[in-house]
Design a protein around this motif. Structure first.
Motif, PDB file in Angstrom:
ATOM      1  N   GLY A  95      21.868  52.957  65.809  1.00 44.68           N
ATOM      2  CA  GLY A  95      20.886  54.233  66.055  1.00 44.68           C
ATOM      3  C   GLY A  95      21.737  55.110  67.287  1.00 44.68           C
ATOM      4  O   GLY A  95      23.060  55.017  67.204  1.00 44.68           O
ATOM      5  N   GLY A  96      20.961  56.016  67.639  1.00 42.67           N
ATOM      6  CA  GLY A  96      21.484  56.876  68.675  1.00 42.67           C
ATOM      7  C   GLY A  96      21.445  56.613  70.053  1.00 42.67           C
ATOM      8  O   GLY A  96      21.075  55.349  70.232  1.00 42.67           O
ATOM      9  N   ASP A  97      21.728  57.304  70.988  1.00 49.09           N
ATOM     10  CA  ASP A  97      21.841  56.858  72.411  1.00 49.09           C
ATOM     11  C   ASP A  97      20.460  56.435  72.750  1.00 49.09           C
ATOM     12  O   ASP A  97      20.591  55.328  73.716  1.00 49.09           O
ATOM     13  N   GLY A  98      19.316  56.905  72.380  1.00 45.58           N
ATOM     14  CA  GLY A  98      18.243  56.442  72.805  1.00 45.58           C
ATOM     15  C   GLY A  98      18.058  54.967  72.431  1.00 45.58           C
ATOM     16  O   GLY A  98      17.781  54.152  73.411  1.00 45.58           O
ATOM     17  N   SER A  99      18.315  54.592  71.197  1.00 46.24           N
ATOM     18  CA  SER A  99      18.439  53.220  70.666  1.00 46.24           C
ATOM     19  C   SER A  99      19.092  52.200  71.339  1.00 46.24           C
ATOM     20  O   SER A  99      18.905  51.187  71.592  1.00 46.24           O
ATOM     21  N   LEU A 100      20.332  52.748  71.579  1.00 55.01           N
ATOM     22  CA  LEU A 100      21.139  51.915  72.174  1.00 55.01           C
ATOM     23  C   LEU A 100      20.723  51.568  73.727  1.00 55.01           C
ATOM     24  O   LEU A 100      20.793  50.552  74.294  1.00 55.01           O
ATOM     25  N   THR A 101      20.257  52.763  74.257  1.00 50.34           N
ATOM     26  CA  THR A 101      19.664  52.533  75.786  1.00 50.34           C
ATOM     27  C   THR A 101      18.555  51.369  75.638  1.00 50.34           C
ATOM     28  O   THR A 101      18.502  50.297  76.458  1.00 50.34           O
ATOM     29  N   GLY A 102      17.729  51.535  74.622  1.00 48.78           N
ATOM     30  CA  GLY A 102      16.562  50.586  74.769  1.00 48.78           C
ATOM     31  C   GLY A 102      17.318  49.276  74.388  1.00 48.78           C
ATOM     32  O   GLY A 102      16.680  48.189  75.029  1.00 48.78           O
ATOM     33  N   ALA A 103      18.023  48.883  73.529  1.00 48.04           N
ATOM     34  CA  ALA A 103      18.777  47.854  73.300  1.00 48.04           C
ATOM     35  C   ALA A 103      19.391  47.131  74.832  1.00 48.04           C
ATOM     36  O   ALA A 103      19.176  46.091  74.819  1.00 48.04           O
TER      37      ALA A 103
ATOM     38  N   GLY B 176      15.642  55.211  65.582  1.00 47.16           N
ATOM     39  CA  GLY B 176      15.960  56.626  66.018  1.00 47.16           C
ATOM     40  C   GLY B 176      15.864  57.380  64.677  1.00 47.16           C
ATOM     41  O   GLY B 176      15.475  57.003  63.567  1.00 47.16           O
ATOM     42  N   GLY B 177      16.649  58.425  64.688  1.00 42.02           N
ATOM     43  CA  GLY B 177      17.076  59.368  63.438  1.00 42.02           C
ATOM     44  C   GLY B 177      17.669  58.636  62.533  1.00 42.02           C
ATOM     45  O   GLY B 177      18.700  57.886  62.562  1.00 42.02           O
ATOM     46  N   ASP B 178      17.246  58.820  61.312  1.00 44.54           N
ATOM     47  CA  ASP B 178      17.995  58.005  60.067  1.00 44.54           C
ATOM     48  C   ASP B 178      19.174  58.715  59.656  1.00 44.54           C
ATOM     49  O   ASP B 178      19.297  59.916  60.056  1.00 44.54           O
TER      50      ASP B 178
ATOM     51  N   ALA C 249      12.133  53.886  62.813  1.00 47.51           N
ATOM     52  CA  ALA C 249      11.004  54.482  63.587  1.00 47.51           C
ATOM     53  C   ALA C 249      11.261  54.642  65.022  1.00 47.51           C
ATOM     54  O   ALA C 249      12.259  54.065  65.602  1.00 47.51           O
ATOM     55  N   ARG C 250      10.520  55.633  65.734  1.00 46.35           N
ATOM     56  CA  ARG C 250      10.415  55.841  67.068  1.00 46.35           C
ATOM     57  C   ARG C 250       9.464  54.955  67.534  1.00 46.35           C
ATOM     58  O   ARG C 250       8.439  54.788  66.990  1.00 46.35           O
ATOM     59  N   CYS C 251       9.694  53.946  68.561  1.00 46.05           N
ATOM     60  CA  CYS C 251       8.510  53.272  68.919  1.00 46.05           C
ATOM     61  C   CYS C 251       8.356  53.229  70.667  1.00 46.05           C
ATOM     62  O   CYS C 251       8.969  52.724  71.205  1.00 46.05           O
ATOM     63  N   GLU C 252       6.971  53.623  70.845  1.00 46.11           N
ATOM     64  CA  GLU C 252       6.575  53.943  72.014  1.00 46.11           C
ATOM     65  C   GLU C 252       6.526  52.394  72.975  1.00 46.11           C
ATOM     66  O   GLU C 252       6.825  52.225  74.012  1.00 46.11           O
TER      67      GLU C 252
HETATM   68  P1  ADP Z   1      18.017  57.679  68.810  1.00 44.35           P
HETATM   69  O1  ADP Z   1      18.319  56.529  68.745  1.00 44.35           O
HETATM   70  O2  ADP Z   1      18.340  58.496  67.586  1.00 44.35           O
HETATM   71  O3  ADP Z   1      18.597  58.500  70.093  1.00 44.35           O
HETATM   72  P2  ADP Z   1      15.474  57.968  70.360  1.00 44.35           P
HETATM   73  O4  ADP Z   1      16.011  58.383  71.636  1.00 44.35           O
HETATM   74  O5  ADP Z   1      14.209  58.514  69.635  1.00 44.35           O
HETATM   75  O6  ADP Z   1      16.347  57.818  69.138  1.00 44.35           O
HETATM   76  O7  ADP Z   1      15.524  56.295  70.598  1.00 44.35           O
HETATM   77  C1  ADP Z   1      14.748  55.507  69.524  1.00 44.35           C
HETATM   78  C2  ADP Z   1      13.956  54.371  70.222  1.00 44.35           C
HETATM   79  O8  ADP Z   1      14.744  53.704  71.151  1.00 44.35           O
HETATM   80  C3  ADP Z   1      12.703  54.947  70.870  1.00 44.35           C
HETATM   81  O9  ADP Z   1      11.673  55.135  70.298  1.00 44.35           O
HETATM   82  C4  ADP Z   1      12.407  53.741  71.682  1.00 44.35           C
HETATM   83  O10 ADP Z   1      11.809  52.657  71.230  1.00 44.35           O
HETATM   84  C5  ADP Z   1      13.885  53.105  72.045  1.00 44.35           C
HETATM   85  N1  ADP Z   1      14.177  53.689  73.690  1.00 44.35           N
HETATM   86  C6  ADP Z   1      14.642  54.886  73.774  1.00 44.35           C
HETATM   87  N2  ADP Z   1      15.117  54.746  75.052  1.00 44.35           N
HETATM   88  C7  ADP Z   1      14.445  53.845  75.675  1.00 44.35           C
HETATM   89  C8  ADP Z   1      14.596  53.080  77.010  1.00 44.35           C
HETATM   90  N3  ADP Z   1      14.996  53.785  77.956  1.00 44.35           N
HETATM   91  N4  ADP Z   1      13.812  52.010  77.053  1.00 44.35           N
HETATM   92  C9  ADP Z   1      13.397  51.271  76.002  1.00 44.35           C
HETATM   93  N5  ADP Z   1      13.409  51.691  74.796  1.00 44.35           N
HETATM   94  C10 ADP Z   1      13.984  52.902  74.598  1.00 44.35           C
END
Ligand code: ADP
Length: 749
Positions: A108-116, A15-17, A78-81
């Motif tokens: 990372g931020g909440d996006g990264s933690l959600t992904g994890a 996510g954001g550095d 990075a942000r990773c689609e």
């Molecule tokens: P941040 O971590 O700063 O909130 P982002 O919201 O861009 O930044 O999330 C960073 C990365 O985390 C995304 O580019 C993606 O790879 C992963 N991510 C975010 N949300 C999800 C999700 N719901 N499922 C899987 N990966 C996610």
């Protein structure tokens, strides 16, 4: 290879550095190696996991040397689609198992933690699919039945519910405050208004705290939309300020600021309103990515270090049923909070923002957010003049003890908030000596203009505690000026002055008044408060100086022995050591034994023999009476022989100088507001309590002075309980490998 040795931890930034991420990575890598566990850096966040191959870099002890003071993240983000898709996550799982990684520390931020979190939930299914497709062997799946995940919140916005400070937020505040200070001086020169945009799409933390620290006139944040008609109120406020002699005007706008109808409040809109109302040009400055950049603050370095080390233990302890956790600062302690809850609550705040339930949003941001909002508006709207009350209640503010950055901030806030509450404010110049001479002076709204950001102590301070004969003079002057209450912002001397006055109440009626002590000392050695005002500024100055000292050693192998202030309190030595990657810190609390010195010399010699170029030792000025800085340097020099040379540096008074850090300004303002509330309440009720105020677990506290002093070690002039002392072992653990590295792993190229 036995199972355990095959296991590994992966660490990534996503996510954001945010400044401070490198300190966290360093702590994760070194703590993992100390626990005998292999550790991989995953480059470019989740993208590196999806890509595999060279993106997963085995880390050695030395690979993370010298990265702590650097901004951004050296392992990339990075942000990773692709990771948002199951297919991408399946590839990621395959690449992790190839390296034996089934434990992840995600920064990372909440996006990264959600992904994890999603990844962890799917892990078993993903491995099942990989086995079915013949991509991995069934034994591999059996070896990695679950993925454990621990999060560290890297976000300059400080937007994670449940975590008091995210990695990078303090540094961003430094950047914002520096910018506001700079704009303030040019604004004052031209008597001009500036509108400044700061980051924060969904969170007004940077706007509010930056605005408070930078002495802004108004802040627009997402959580606190102004009532309709704000345009007129804003221009009226600026006019009133000008009429009272104020030359600069700064309005801070968070990116996500909205009005009561939830329409965006942009800088352009604010400029328009001001230009129409004032009939003059208004300048707009968008701070932008500057806020993210640059070297991390001392706080972001030590906090991320402690959190990173804790994350390794959490991720190693986690079993198949352990819910993923986030490690972060909560109530001034590194704590573990459930990841899913923290992320859900953070997203709930965003939903409530969208729904317009602002009271709930503020409550969810935590007590200090609402408190700071209240103080900000009280200060911003403090009336420059009020009609002199018929029977004025007179409050004097003074200092005693060494100078501490933030003292002026305290006086400014106390004077303005005091006047606003109908008190008549006085300042005592020159500390106790000034009081003995009767240097008592009326302070008005305009007298403290510009004091918010100014280092030093405009009123003056001294370490003098009054003698019995001086008490008479003091009583005489207090009586002559009809002083009804005293606010003492100072160090140990200040607390002792108030103690002496209170203990002579039976002899002098002038001392029979409410008295409030505020902790202001760079040493952070005052009782009944976990932090004192000035300590954060001094810590940042020391860490900055240590960076430069380290940079100066380029050619030879060299050990620096650096002496820092603190009197008998090791706070500055320990925390600056932790934030600078020092090899060793010496504190009075722990004493210095000859055995220690011998062991340290042996460790240092080993390090230099291994190829280390620089060693940093931080010594508190009073760590030991006989093993002086000079002695230590001489001892190391003698023992280092031809292997390394030694330089000794006494940092001296630069540690007391400097403009107060944002944290010190915010604390100073919060504590001053509390002191004024206390004094006002006591005067209303006719009480004469003598108290010390402080912060504990992030909250403002009030303790009877006698009780506060009884909780201290009077001889050493420091609290008996010091919350930060337990961090000492970390300095050593992160400076020297605790276990021999099995193999020399390649470092980061
Ligand atoms: P941040 O971590 O700063 O909130 P982002 O919201 O861009 O930044 O999330 C960073 C990365 O985390 C995304 O580019 C993606 O790879 C992963 N991510 C975010 N949300 C999800 C999700 N719901 N499922 C899987 N990966 C996610």
């Amino acid at each position: 290879m036995p199972d355990d040795a095959a296991r590994a931890i992966g660490v990534l930034t996503s996510g954001g550095d945010a400044p401070g991420m490198n300190a966290a990575v360093r702590a994760v890598v070194r703590t993992a190696l100390n626990r005998g566990v292999r550790v991989f850096a995953i480059r470019e966040g989740f993208q590196g996991m999806v890509d595999g191959g060279a993106s997963l870099v085995p880390m050695s002890w030395d690979a993370v040397g010298g990265i702590m003071q650097r901004g951004g993240t050296v392992i990339g983000t990075a942000r990773c689609e692709a990771f948002r898709e199951r297919d991408g996550r399946r590839r990621a799982a395959r690449h992790l198992t190839e390296r034996g990684i089934d434990r992840l520390v995600v920064i990372g931020g909440d996006g990264s933690l959600t992904g994890a979190h999603v990844f962890r939930e799917e892990w078993a299914g993903l491995l099942e699919e990989l086995v079915s497709a013949g991509d991995i062997a069934p034994e591999v799946r059996a070896r990695h039945p679950f993925l454990s995940v621990v999060g560290l919140v890297g976000s300059i916005d400080n937007d994670m519910v449940g975590i008091d400070m995210t990695i990078g937020a303090d540094t961003a505040l430094h950047r914002i405050t520096d910018a506001l200070d700079a704009l303030g001086s040019t604004a004052a020169s031209h008597q001009r208004a500036f509108v400044v945009e700061v980051m924060g799409r969904r969170c007004g933390y940077l706007g509010l705290m930056g605005g408070l620290a930078g002495g802004a006139d108004w802040v627009f944040v997402p959580e606190d939309p102004p009532a309709p008609g704000w345009e007129g109120r804003l221009t009226a406020l600026v006019r009133e300020g000008r009429a009272a002699g104020r030359r600069d005007c700064i309005v801070v706008v968070s990116e996500g600021a909205i009005d009561a109808e939830r329409q965006p409040i942009t800088c352009a809109r604010v400029r328009e309103a001001l230009e129409a109302g004032l009939g003059e040009d208004v300048r707009v400055t968008i701070l932008g990515h500057v806020q993210r950049g640059g070297a991390p603050s001392a706080f972001d370095r030590w906090m991320s270090t402690v959190a990173g080390a804790a994350a390794v233990d959490a991720v190693l302890e986690a079993g198949p049923d352990t819910a993923p956790e986030v490690i972060g600062l909560r109530l001034n302690r590194i704590s573990r909070v459930p990841l899913v809850e923290a992320v859900d609550d953070t997203r709930a705040v965003v939903r409530e923002l969208g729904a317009g339930d602002f009271a709930r949003v503020q409550a969810m941001r935590g007590g200090s957010f609402a408190d700071t909002t209240r103080i900000f508006w009280a200060l911003a709207q403090a009336l420059p003049t009020v009609v002199e009350p018929a029977s004025p209640r007179r409050v004097a503010v003074m200092h005693a003890g060494g100078p501490a950055p933030g003292m002026n901030t305290i006086v400014r806030a106390a004077v303005r908030l005091g006047i606003d509450q109908g008190l008549t404010m006085f300042g005592i110049r020159g500390g106790v000596e000034g009081l003995v001479e009767g240097r008592v002076e009326r302070l008005r709204w305009g007298s403290v203009d510009g004091w918010n950001a100014r280092g030093g102590a405009e009123l003056g301070t001294s370490r003098h505690v009054p003698t019995p004969t001086e008490l008479q003079d003091i009583a005489r002057h207090l009586e002559a000026h009809h002083i009804n209450a005293l606010v003492m912002a100072g160090g140990w001397a200040g607390y002792e002055v108030v103690e002496v006055l209170a203990s002579h109440r039976h002899l002098f009626r002038a001392f029979d008044i409410p008295m409030v002590c505020l902790p202001a000392s760079i040493n952070n050695d005052l009782p009944a408060s976990e932090m004192s005002i000035g300590a954060d500024t001094a810590l940042n100055l020391i860490v900055g100086a240590l960076d430069r000292i380290k940079q100066s050693a380029v050619a030879v192998q060299r050990c620096f022995v650096v002496e820092v202030m603190g009197r008998y309190c090791g706070y500055l030595a320990l925390l600056s050591g932790l934030a600078s990657g020092a090899e060793r810190v010496y504190l009075h609390e722990r004493g210095v034994r000859l055995d220690d010195l011998q062991r340290d010399v042996a460790a240092m010699t080993r390090d230099f023999e291994r190829g280390k170029r620089l060693s940093l030792v931080v010594r508190n000025e009073r760590a030991s009476r006989n093993y002086t800085t000079e002695f230590m340097a001489a001892l190391f020099e003698e023992e280092g022989k031809d292997l390394f040379d030694v330089r000794r540096t006494v940092l001296g008074h630069l540690q007391q100088g400097g403009d107060p850090s944002p944290f010190d300004r915010i604390q100073a303002t919060r504590l001053a507001a509390h002191a004024i509330d206390l004094v006002r309440g006591a005067l209303d009720r006719g009480e004469r309590d003598v108290v010390a105020i402080g912060v504990s677990g992030g909250r403002v506290t009030t303790t009877p002075l006698a009780e506060a002093l009884a909780s201290a070690d009077r001889g050493a002039r420091r609290p008996r309980e010091q919350w930060w002392l337990e961090l000492e072992s970390l300095v050593r653990e992160l400076a020297h490998p605790q276990v021999a590295e099995e193999e020399a792993l390649p470092g980061l190229s």
